[in-house]
Enzyme design. Structure first.
Site, PDB file in Angstrom:
ATOM      1  CD  GLU A 151      11.137  42.572 -15.981  1.00  0.00           C
ATOM      2  OE1 GLU A 151      10.382  41.965 -15.030  1.00  0.00           O
ATOM      3  OE2 GLU A 151      11.011  42.976 -16.862  1.00  0.00           O
ATOM      4  CD  GLU A 172      12.590  40.113 -20.181  1.00  0.00           C
ATOM      5  OE1 GLU A 172      11.234  40.441 -20.054  1.00  0.00           O
ATOM      6  OE2 GLU A 172      13.175  39.569 -19.263  1.00  0.00           O
TER       7      GLU A 172
HETATM    8  C1  GAL Z   1       9.263  40.781 -18.003  1.00  0.00           C
HETATM    9  C2  GAL Z   1      10.057  39.319 -17.435  1.00  0.00           C
HETATM   10  C3  GAL Z   1       9.998  38.278 -18.235  1.00  0.00           C
HETATM   11  C4  GAL Z   1       8.594  37.751 -18.393  1.00  0.00           C
HETATM   12  C5  GAL Z   1       7.912  39.080 -19.260  1.00  0.00           C
HETATM   13  C6  GAL Z   1       6.654  38.860 -19.855  1.00  0.00           C
HETATM   14  O1  GAL Z   1       8.595  41.520 -16.979  1.00  0.00           O
HETATM   15  O2  GAL Z   1      11.375  39.925 -17.262  1.00  0.00           O
HETATM   16  O3  GAL Z   1      10.591  36.944 -17.416  1.00  0.00           O
HETATM   17  O4  GAL Z   1       8.000  37.510 -17.586  1.00  0.00           O
HETATM   18  O5  GAL Z   1       7.783  40.072 -18.383  1.00  0.00           O
HETATM   19  O6  GAL Z   1       6.180  39.844 -20.386  1.00  0.00           O
END
Ligand code: GAL
Length: 640
Positions: free
Chosen positions: A144, A321
């Site tokens: 990110e 994710e």
């Molecule tokens: C994302 C990140 C992850 C985790 C997640 C939690 O932004 O890539 O590592 O922190 O959020 O929601």
């Protein structure tokens, strides 16, 4: 294309004894992908130059032999503590001139040469070791970029690199940097800001009042280029050892670097979708909307990013994710309604995702994200999302292969325009992203599938409508290409309003091809000052006075001020409209073009693939459309 699902796993967080069981459970659930490694630097290299890859060897083997495909992340978003001892000046510096500290993540400056060479070294170690590993089927660079406001850094390293970058921008015919050309382009005669040398140019922070917008824009472009170069450094190394595709996981609502440019160096674009996390303070809707969708997420926000990142990936994109339950980081963190995890997954597939990976496999009992749900609870019992992921796995197992279809309408999205609006919003809270998102939502409410286009696009074949709103600088060849295409083009507000250095063009904007209009003055409006339009809706936030030569007026305000003008297939909207206003104006244009239109409730949306029409229902009641019932918090699919 097959649709697949996966998860994000941190073997280093769990005892070695449970890895096999975890891997079997993942495979048994029907997962294809497991992403690992992206924050593991302190365990891969506990001391400078002392590597420990044994545990990662084991983890990859265990996951791979269970039938899973590994996405291996490079760990450069989390430099270990010893790195800061080595390079105390590698920390990013905020606008106030304060170094950002060690103790979370993304604590590095993209311009620091020492840190970049450390990144190249660890990436080379990983790529060399796992480049031919049969289980490593894809890579992810870093994690990110830009998240937590980390694109821009006001460090000494950034200052030096910015000066070099400017020198290059203003050099011609072997001349190493023409400072007079910079002074002229930036208008530095104003307030006696002329420079004698590039070495005098500082970063545009801590000035007494606002810095020169040209200076700020150059710095934003430079900062974006630093991200692109940082990513490319890793990509080039990985490629020299591995044929597996490389992805990066972008974030929602982060626009401070040019994702299209990063994407050009990658095979796959991916993003991290947290619908409930985004809802409270990224979507920008009023309280009643947020309350209505508190446990579902905004019905257009994920879709917008799906379409954007499909464009960034030139067709190939994933959700790396996917929110599986409450997150820990939003102002409020409710539990999603039952069915939403499945719905979010299918929505991504409807927009052409190849894979959706749930973040994370098991909720962590320690550290920053202990209140973030996973597919499993910390005690390894299935959390609610587990059953929904299983449901999706069963559905995709019998689903046909699918292809993406070109949408009839397109919106160009230009990160440079976002920088420009940020630097010069002209009214509180006005951003390019929210203007584009308002237009996107209006088009979606009419039931349209939408493509997002990169500003490099010159071939508009197949599009009936192209929206160019808010793009502050439009290159001449793009104006030409649009005037020669068959598409109807919607310009304004603020299209082609500036030259490349944030000055007004000679002769006033927008200087379009075959469309002789002039913006003579502009105003921004406080939210309570909406101006009613003749045929419904309001002009709010932003309004332009427009002079026409050879164009017709399509819409005015109730007091007769011109708001929409057109010539042939080019249309200019001289204001930022509310939802009813955009709907009213765009509906007429789309009807004219013979597009099939709906007027959908705010929770019901539609998206076509080549062979399927998906109806996505974010509402808690069923909707019936074209004789088809779309169940609450679920989707229906029709063949087309
Ligand atoms: C994302 C990140 C992850 C985790 C997640 C939690 O932004 O890539 O590592 O922190 O959020 O929601």
């Amino acid at each position: 294309m097959k649709r697949t699902i996966g998860t994000c796993y941190y073997p280093e967080h769990w005892p070695r004894e449970i890895w096999e069981q975890d891997a079997e459970r993942m495979a048994d659930l029907g997962l294809t992908w497991v992403r690992i490694g992206e924050f593991a630097w302190s365990r891969l290299e506990p001391q400078p130059g002392q590597y420990d890859f044994d545990w990662l060897d084991d983890a990859i083997r265990i996951l791979g032999t269970a039938g899973l495909k590994v996405v291996l992340g490079t760990p450069t978003a989390t430099p270990p503590r010893w790195m800061i001892d080595r390079y105390p000046d590698m920390l990013a510096v905020d606008k106030e001139g304060r170094p950002r500290k060690f103790g979370s993540r993304r604590h590095y400056c993209f311009s620091h040469e020492g840190y970049k060479s450390e990144c190249a070294r660890i990436v080379r170690e990983l790529a060399n070791r796992y480049g031919n590993n049969p289980y490593v089927a894809a890579w992810q660079t870093d994690n990110e970029y830009g998240c937590h406001d980390t694109t821009v850094s006001y460090s000494a390293a950034a200052r030096r690199s910015f000066q070099l970058w400017l020198r290059k921008q203003f050099s011609n015919n072997g001349n190493a940097g023409d400072i007079a050309a910079l002074n002229a382009a930036w208008g530095n005669v104003f307030w006696s800001m002329d420079y004698d040398d590039f070495d005098q140019i500082d970063l545009p922070n801590l000035t007494v009042t606002e810095p020169n917008p040209a200076h700020s824009l150059a710095f934003r472009r430079f900062s974006s280029d630093q991200v692109v170069a940082f990513n490319k450094l890793q990509v080039d190394i990985i490629r020299s050892f591995s044929d597996a595709p490389i992805a990066h996981n972008y974030m929602g609502g982060v626009t401070d670097f040019d994702h299209f440019k990063v994407g050009q160096d990658l095979e796959i674009s991916s993003w991290d979708s947290y619908p409930l996390g985004f809802l409270e303070d990224r979507v920008g809707q009023d309280d009643s909307h947020v309350t209505h969708f508190a446990r579902q997420g905004d019905p257009d926000y994920q879709a917008f990013h799906h379409d954007l990142y499909r464009a960034v990936g030139r067709g190939r994109w994933w959700v790396m994710e996917q929110q599986p339950g409450p997150v820990n980081w939003a102002p409020f963190n409710p539990v999603p309604l039952p069915g939403m995890v499945r719905l979010w997954t299918w929505e991504a597939f409807a927009h052409g995702a190849e894979a959706v990976c749930y973040f994370r496999w098991r909720q962590a009992p320690m550290a920053q994200e202990q209140m973030h749900a996973g597919l499993l609870r910390p005690d390894s019992v299935e959390a609610p999302a587990f059953a929904e992921a299983r449901h999706v796995a069963q559905e995709i197992a019998s689903a046909p292969d699918v292809s993406i279809k070109q949408a009839p309408v397109a919106i160009m999205f230009d990160y440079n325009a976002d920088f420009a609006w940020n630097i010069q919003p002209h009214g509180r809270g006005l951003t390019y992203l929210s203007l584009i998102f308002d237009i996107y939502r209006a088009l979606r409410q009419m039931g349209l599938s939408i493509d997002i286009l990169s500003p490099e696009t010159r071939d508009f074949d197949g599009y009936k409508l192209v929206v160019m709103s808010g793009m502050m600088h439009v290159p001449e060849d793009l104006k030409q290409a649009l005037s020669q295409s068959d598409a109807r083009v919607i310009w304004g507000p603020r299209s082609a309003a500036r030259d490349t250095h944030m000055s007004l063009p000679d002769g006033l904007p927008p200087q379009l091809v075959d469309f002789d209009i002039k913006i003579t003055s502009v105003e921004s409006l406080r939210p309570s000052l909406g101006i009613e339009l003749e045929h419904g809706g309001k002009c709010c936030h932003y309004r332009e006075d427009i002079e026409i030569n050879d164009a017709e007026t399509l819409e005015t305000t109730k007091d007769g001020t011109r708001i929409v003008v057109a010539r042939g297939k080019q249309v200019y909207v001289a204001g930022w409209l509310d939802q009813d206003g955009w709907m009213q104006i765009l509906r007429k244009q789309c009807q004219n073009l013979g597009l099939d239109l709906y007027d959908l409730p705010s929770g019901l949306r539609c998206r076509d693939t080549l062979t399927e029409r998906f109806w996505i229902n974010y509402d808690t009641l069923d909707h019936t459309i074209d004789g088809l019932t779309v169940p609450a918090l679920s989707y229906s699919v029709q063949p087309i």
